[in-house]
Design an enzyme around this catalytic site. Structure first.
Site, PDB file in Angstrom:
ATOM      1  N   GLY A  62     -37.585  16.798   3.921  1.00 31.03           N
ATOM      2  CA  GLY A  62     -37.400  16.918   5.358  1.00 31.03           C
ATOM      3  C   GLY A  62     -38.326  17.930   5.993  1.00 31.03           C
ATOM      4  O   GLY A  62     -38.974  18.745   5.323  1.00 31.03           O
ATOM      5  N   HIS A  87     -93.414  -6.597  13.317  1.00 32.85           N
ATOM      6  CA  HIS A  87     -92.438  -7.614  12.970  1.00 32.85           C
ATOM      7  C   HIS A  87     -92.524  -8.015  11.500  1.00 32.85           C
ATOM      8  O   HIS A  87     -93.568  -7.948  10.873  1.00 32.85           O
ATOM      9  CB  HIS A  87     -92.603  -8.885  13.821  1.00 32.85           C
ATOM     10  CG  HIS A  87     -93.984  -9.095  14.344  1.00 32.85           C
ATOM     11  ND1 HIS A  87     -94.239  -9.297  15.676  1.00 32.85           N
ATOM     12  CD2 HIS A  87     -95.197  -9.088  13.744  1.00 32.85           C
ATOM     13  CE1 HIS A  87     -95.552  -9.434  15.869  1.00 32.85           C
ATOM     14  NE2 HIS A  87     -96.141  -9.307  14.709  1.00 32.85           N
ATOM     15  N   ASN A  91     -92.777  -0.820  -3.465  1.00 39.06           N
ATOM     16  CA  ASN A  91     -92.626   0.557  -3.930  1.00 39.06           C
ATOM     17  C   ASN A  91     -91.892   0.699  -5.260  1.00 39.06           C
ATOM     18  O   ASN A  91     -91.715   1.816  -5.745  1.00 39.06           O
ATOM     19  CB  ASN A  91     -91.881   1.372  -2.866  1.00 39.06           C
ATOM     20  CG  ASN A  91     -90.500   0.807  -2.564  1.00 39.06           C
ATOM     21  OD1 ASN A  91     -90.266  -0.384  -2.724  1.00 39.06           O
ATOM     22  ND2 ASN A  91     -89.594   1.655  -2.114  1.00 39.06           N
TER      23      ASN A  91
END
EC number: 2.7.7.23
Length: 461
Positions: free
Chosen positions: A77, A362, A385
Site C-alpha cells: 500500500g 539522387h 566501404n
C-alpha cells in the site's frame, strides 16, 4: 523551510501487460517517472526520494544522479511505500510532497502551488484536488464549513450526497514531514486489501487536532494516472498538445499540430514550419526558419538555420545552415552536411561528411567518407566501404566531379579538382587535376539487328 519530495514507483503495473516496468513506459520521449522527477526538481527541493520495488535497478539506472532511493520490499500500500523512506526523512524538519511515478502530466507550477498553499495555510496535511468532469471512480473530497478536509470518500463507500461532489483526490499530498511519519506508524491494514493507505494519515492527523486542508488545481487533466495502455495514449496526447502549444507560443508554426509528434526535450527555433505527420525525437535541436515536410522523422539530430527537410529520415545526424535534403533520403548516424550542401532524393549517407556547397543529387550511397566543398556527385554513385570484414574510408577533395554511376571502392583518395568518369569503378587514388576512367571501351557491331533470330518478328520491327 526545507522541502522534500517522495515519488512512489514500486507498483507492478500488471494492467500494462508489459515486460517493462510501469513507470518506465515513455510519454513524449521520457519515462513517466522522469516527468514526475522533473516536475519535482522545479520546486527546488532539498531531497527527492523515489520509492522502488519491482524493477528497482532499472528505475535507478534511469534516475541516476537525480534522486535518492528507498526500497519497498513488499507492495503493501501507499502508506507502507512512504514509510519505506523513513530512514532518509523521518527526523527532518520541513514539508514533504508525495506523488506517484505514473502521473507524468503534473507540472512544477502545480507542485509549487501545493507547497505554497500548504505553508501559507499552516496545514499539517494538504491534499491536491481537482474538479472532475466525471468523478466516477475517484475519491471525493468532503470538506467542513470552513473548507477544511474532513475525509476522502471512495466511490464504493459514498452516500448519494457525497458521490454528487465533483472535487476529487488526485493522489498527491503535502505534509509536515515529522507529523507524517508519526501518523504513518499509526496506520493499520484492517481493510479488504490488507494494505496500509496513505489517505488514512489525514484522518489520524485531524483527530489529533492538526489542520488538514486542500489546494484545488485548475487543470484536472494533470492528474491522469497511467495504469494501462489506454491511459498511456491519453497521457501522450495531452503531453503532446502541451509541448506543441509551447513551441507555437515561441514562434514555431504547425500545419497540423495534432499529427506532429515532438518529444519533450526537442528544441525548435522561431519561424520554423512543421507539416503534419512529422516525428521529432530525443535531443534534437532545430534552428530558425526551417521547413520540415510531412513524413519526416528526425531523431537526436542537430539542424541549423534555413534548412529544408522533405519527407526524409535523420538519425544522430547534423545539417548546417542553408542545407536541404529529400524527398525520401536517409541520414544515418554521424552524417554531417555542411553549409549550403544539397542532398537530393533517395540518398543514404552514413558516417560521412559532405562539404560546403557540395551536391549529392539522387540515388546515391555515401558511407565512411569525407567529401570536400563544391563537389558534384552524379546520380547512382556508390561509395563501396565494406569488404565483408572491415569498413574503409574514402576522401574526395574540393571541387571534384564524380560522374553518374561511379563505384568508389575504399580505401581511396580522390584529390582536389579531379574527375571520375561516369560508370567508372575506382580502386586507386586519383591525383589532382586528373580524370579517372575505369570502364570497358564501347564496341559497335554493324548491322547486328538483322543477325538476330527475332529480327523477323514484326513486333520487333
Amino acid at each position: 523551510m526545507n522541502k522534500y519530495v517522495v515519488i512512489l514507483a514500486a507498483g507492478k503495473g500488471t494492467r500494462m501487460k508489459s515486460q517493462l516496468y510501469k513507470v518506465l513506459h515513455k510519454v513524449c520521449g521520457k519515462t513517466m517517472v522522469e516527468h514526475v522527477v522533473n516536475a519535482a526538481k522545479g520546486t527546488n527541493p532539498d531531497k527527492i526520494i523515489t520509492v522502488v520495488g519491482n524493477g528497482a535497478d532499472s528505475v535507478k539506472d534511469v534516475l541516476a544522479g537525480q534522486s535518492d532511493f528507498a526500497f519497498q520490499e513488499q507492495q503493501l500500500g501507499t502508506g507502507d511505500a512512504v514509510l519505506a523512506a523513513s530512514d532518509l526523512l523521518e527526523n527532518l524538519d520541513g514539508s514533504t510532497l508525495v506523488a506517484t511515478g505514473d502521473t507524468p502530466l503534473f507540472t512544477a507550477e502545480t507542485f509549487n502551488n501545493l507547497f505554497k498553499k500548504h505553508e501559507e495555510s499552516g496545514n499539517s496535511a494538504t491534499v491536491l484536488t481537482a474538479k472532475a468532469p466525471n468523478p466516477f471512480g475517484y475519491g471525493r473530497i468532503i470538506r467542513d464549513e470552513d473548507g477544511n478536509v474532513l475525509r476522502i470518500v471512495e466511490q464504493k463507500d459514498g452516500t448519494p450526497e457525497e458521490l454528487a461532489v465533483d472535487e476529487i483526490n488526485t493522489g498527491v499530498f503535502c505534509f509536515d514531514n515529522k507529523e507524517l511519519f508519526k501518523a504513518l506508524k499509526q496506520v493499520g491494514n484492517d481493510n479488504a486489501q490488507g494494505e496500509y493507505y496513505l489517505t488514512d494519515v489525514l484522518e489520524i492527523m485531524r483527530k489529533a487536532g492538526h489542520k488538514v486542508g486542500a489546494y484545488e488545481m485548475p487543470d484536472f487533466s494533470e492528474s491522469l494516472g497511467v495504469n494501462d495502455r489506454i491511459a498511456l495514449a491519453q497521457a501522450t496526447k495531452i503531453m503532446q498538445r502541451r509541448i506543441n502549444e509551447e513551441h507555437m507560443k515561441n514562434g514555431v508554426s504547425f500545419i497540423d499540430p495534432d499529427t506532429a509528434y515532438i518529444d519533450s526535450d526537442v528544441k525548435i527555433g522561431n519561424d520554423t514550419v512543421i507539416e503534419g505527420n512529422v516525428v521529432i525525437k530525443g535531443n534534437t535541436e532545430i534552428g530558425s526558419d526551417c521547413y520540415i515536410t510531412n513524413s519526416s522523422r528526425i531523431v537526436d539530430s542537430k539542424i541549423g538555420n534555413h534548412v529544408t527537410i522533405t519527407s526524409s529520415t535523420l538519425q544522430e545526424a547534423q545539417m548546417d545552415d542553408n542545407t536541404d535534403i529529400g524527398p525520401n533520403s536517409h541520414l544515418r548516424p554521424k552524417a554531417v552536411i555542411r553549409k549550403g550542401a544539397h542532398i537530393g532524393n533517395f540518398v543514404e549517407i552514413k558516417k560521412a561528411e559532405i562539404g560546403e556547397n557540395s551536391k549529392v543529387g539522387h540515388l546515391t550511397y555515401v558511407g565512411d567518407a569525407t567529401l570536400g566543398k563544391d563537389i558534384n556527385i552524379g546520380c547512382g554513385t556508390i561509395f563501396s566501404n565494406y569488404d565483408g570484414v572491415k569498413k574503409f574510408h574514402t576522401n574526395v577533395g574540393d571541387h571534384s566531379f564524380i560522374g553518374a554511376g561511379a563505384t568508389i571502392i575504399a580505401p581511396v583518395n580522390i584529390a582536389d579538382h579531379s574527375f571520375v568518369a561516369a560508370d567508372s569503378t575506382i580502386t586507386k587514388d586519383v591525383a589532382r587535376y586528373d580524370m579517372a576512367i575505369a570502364r570497358g571501351r564501347q564496341t559497335n557491331k554493324p548491322d547486328y539487328w538483322h543477325k538476330l533470330p527475332l529480327s523477323k518478328d514484326k513486333e520487333w520491327e
